[in-house]
Structures are given as C-alpha cells and as structure tokens.
Design a protein around this motif. Sequence first.
Motif, PDB file in Angstrom:
ATOM      1  N   PRO A 205       2.627  64.425  -9.332  1.00 39.58           N
ATOM      2  CA  PRO A 205       1.201  64.049  -9.432  1.00 39.58           C
ATOM      3  C   PRO A 205       0.898  62.838  -8.560  1.00 39.58           C
ATOM      4  O   PRO A 205       1.746  61.951  -8.381  1.00 39.58           O
ATOM      5  N   CYS A 206      -0.326  62.789  -8.035  1.00 38.59           N
ATOM      6  CA  CYS A 206      -0.694  61.697  -7.127  1.00 38.59           C
ATOM      7  C   CYS A 206      -0.797  60.360  -7.843  1.00 38.59           C
ATOM      8  O   CYS A 206      -0.584  59.302  -7.246  1.00 38.59           O
TER       9      CYS A 206
ATOM     10  N   VAL B 190       3.745  56.584 -25.657  1.00 29.00           N
ATOM     11  CA  VAL B 190       4.870  57.475 -25.362  1.00 29.00           C
ATOM     12  C   VAL B 190       4.888  57.787 -23.867  1.00 29.00           C
ATOM     13  O   VAL B 190       3.841  57.795 -23.211  1.00 29.00           O
ATOM     14  N   PRO B 191       6.062  58.038 -23.300  1.00 28.64           N
ATOM     15  CA  PRO B 191       6.132  58.411 -21.883  1.00 28.64           C
ATOM     16  C   PRO B 191       5.614  59.824 -21.669  1.00 28.64           C
ATOM     17  O   PRO B 191       5.684  60.673 -22.572  1.00 28.64           O
ATOM     18  N   ASP B 192       5.088  60.077 -20.495  1.00 20.35           N
ATOM     19  CA  ASP B 192       4.599  61.404 -20.141  1.00 20.35           C
ATOM     20  C   ASP B 192       5.801  62.330 -19.933  1.00 20.35           C
ATOM     21  O   ASP B 192       6.616  62.099 -19.034  1.00 20.35           O
ATOM     22  N   PRO B 193       5.943  63.397 -20.734  1.00 18.04           N
ATOM     23  CA  PRO B 193       7.100  64.290 -20.590  1.00 18.04           C
ATOM     24  C   PRO B 193       7.223  64.929 -19.213  1.00 18.04           C
ATOM     25  O   PRO B 193       8.331  65.212 -18.757  1.00 18.04           O
TER      26      PRO B 193
ATOM     27  N   LEU C 152      10.356  65.065 -14.187  1.00 15.16           N
ATOM     28  CA  LEU C 152      10.420  64.892 -12.740  1.00 15.16           C
ATOM     29  C   LEU C 152      11.182  63.648 -12.311  1.00 15.16           C
ATOM     30  O   LEU C 152      11.316  63.382 -11.116  1.00 15.16           O
ATOM     31  N   GLY C 153      11.659  62.877 -13.300  1.00 11.80           N
ATOM     32  CA  GLY C 153      12.389  61.667 -12.994  1.00 11.80           C
ATOM     33  C   GLY C 153      11.513  60.550 -12.481  1.00 11.80           C
ATOM     34  O   GLY C 153      11.972  59.659 -11.759  1.00 11.80           O
ATOM     35  N   ARG C 154      10.227  60.550 -12.902  1.00 13.13           N
ATOM     36  CA  ARG C 154       9.281  59.537 -12.420  1.00 13.13           C
ATOM     37  C   ARG C 154       8.813  58.586 -13.522  1.00 13.13           C
ATOM     38  O   ARG C 154       7.967  57.744 -13.273  1.00 13.13           O
ATOM     39  N   ALA C 155       9.303  58.763 -14.736  1.00 12.90           N
ATOM     40  CA  ALA C 155       8.869  57.906 -15.843  1.00 12.90           C
ATOM     41  C   ALA C 155       9.578  56.548 -15.795  1.00 12.90           C
ATOM     42  O   ALA C 155      10.684  56.422 -15.312  1.00 12.90           O
TER      43      ALA C 155
END
Length: 247
Positions: A217-218, A236-239, A244-247
Amino acid sequence: MPSYGITLLSGGLDSTTVAAYAKGRVDHLTAVTFNYGQTHAREVECAASIAGILGIEHRLLDVSFLSEVAWYSALTSPERFSVPSERAGEEIGHGVPITYVPMRNTIFLSLAAAYLESRVLYAIEVEGVDASDVSACVYMAPNAIDYSGYPDCRPEFYESVTRTLDLGSKLWTEYAVPINVETPIIDMTKAEIVALAARIGAPVEHTWSCYLGGDVPCGACDSCLLRAKGFAEAGVPDPLLVRLGRA
C-alpha cells in the motif's frame, strides 16, 4: 425462513468485514465484485481470495463500461486526475474528493438488487419456495464516520434507495417481499470496524484498501490514511502490513 443475500465485496477492509458478518446471517449468500474500470486489479484479486477463504460463492461482474460514463474520477481516469496524497486528517471527509466515482454505489446497488431479485424470483416461481417465508438482503459497506466525504456513503441515501428498490421490483409489488439493504458498519469508526473484523474472524490480512496498485500500500492516499488511523486507534497492528513485513 430461507434467506437470500448479496454482499458487495471490493476486497477492502470494510467490505470484507461486512462479508464475514453477512455469512452467518444468510442461508444463500453470494459475494459480488465489480470490475468497473478501476485503476488497478489488485482489489479484485483480493476479493476473489477473500470469498474463497470465507467459503462464499463469488461472482465477478464486468461493468468496465462504467469508466466511460463515470469518467470524472481519479479511480477511473488516472491519466487525467491524480489521487490526493498526504491530506491532513481535517481535510479528509470535508468536500467530495476526486476519488469519488459518479453514481458508483447507486449503480452497484441496482445491479446487486437485480441479481438478488432474479435469484429470489426463481426460488419462488420455479423452485416453489413460499414467498411468505422468503427474505432478501443486499449487504454493503458504506461508512459515514471515518470516510472520504462520498455522498453515497450517508445513511439518508440508503434509506431513500431502499424504498426505491421496492417500488421498482416485482418481488415487492407482486409478492410483498422487500429487498432490504443492510449497512452494518455505516455508523462505526474505523477503529470499531477493526475491532468487529477481529471479533468475527474476517481475513483482514488479505484485504487491499489502497487506491493505487503495487506490491505494498502507498500509505499516503485517503484510503490508506483512514485504514492506518483505524488500526492505530484500535491499538493493533495492521495484519496486512504484518503479512507483507511492513508493520
């Protein structure tokens, strides 16, 4: 009472949550996704995957001609208009942005209702189901709290259009079966939607909310900003970002 339903599934957080919500409430549920000439196919791919995970029948309907009539939008004419980026929170929700697609929800709802009416009329007139025992419902995922200011996401629009669908349908005029339009998250904040999705097991990690395509996502368009706000406020973190390994 046999119940029949259509849930509009775009592949985003909101529609996925509503699809998971509808699954436990309808005997015969179909998820419908529209290819309307949008700027990328990522959300369509996500919708098909999500329907499979939820175990819901899925139909992809090609209405790509919509981009020819509803062309005044950054989502259907990216070569003419740019998607707004990095808008401040106080800007989002004030005025109607260029990402609004003219009459999109009106058209989608009409098509979904037509599909649903065909299914229910077949059940009554061909399969012999008693009309007095039937219910019909279209599930949609508009939100009027944390949203981008689209006029077709407001409760008054759905109150009006529901009556219009009944007046224009054989299902109501001949069999007194209303076409109900359910908008279960319309008065929820994004944080409340996130909490509901977690509670009912919606496969949020497979959703796509970004107005742009790509591998990730941008993070800057209105949709990404509203999604991030929801997860942040829910604590909570975005699943999806975790996956995607971006959290």
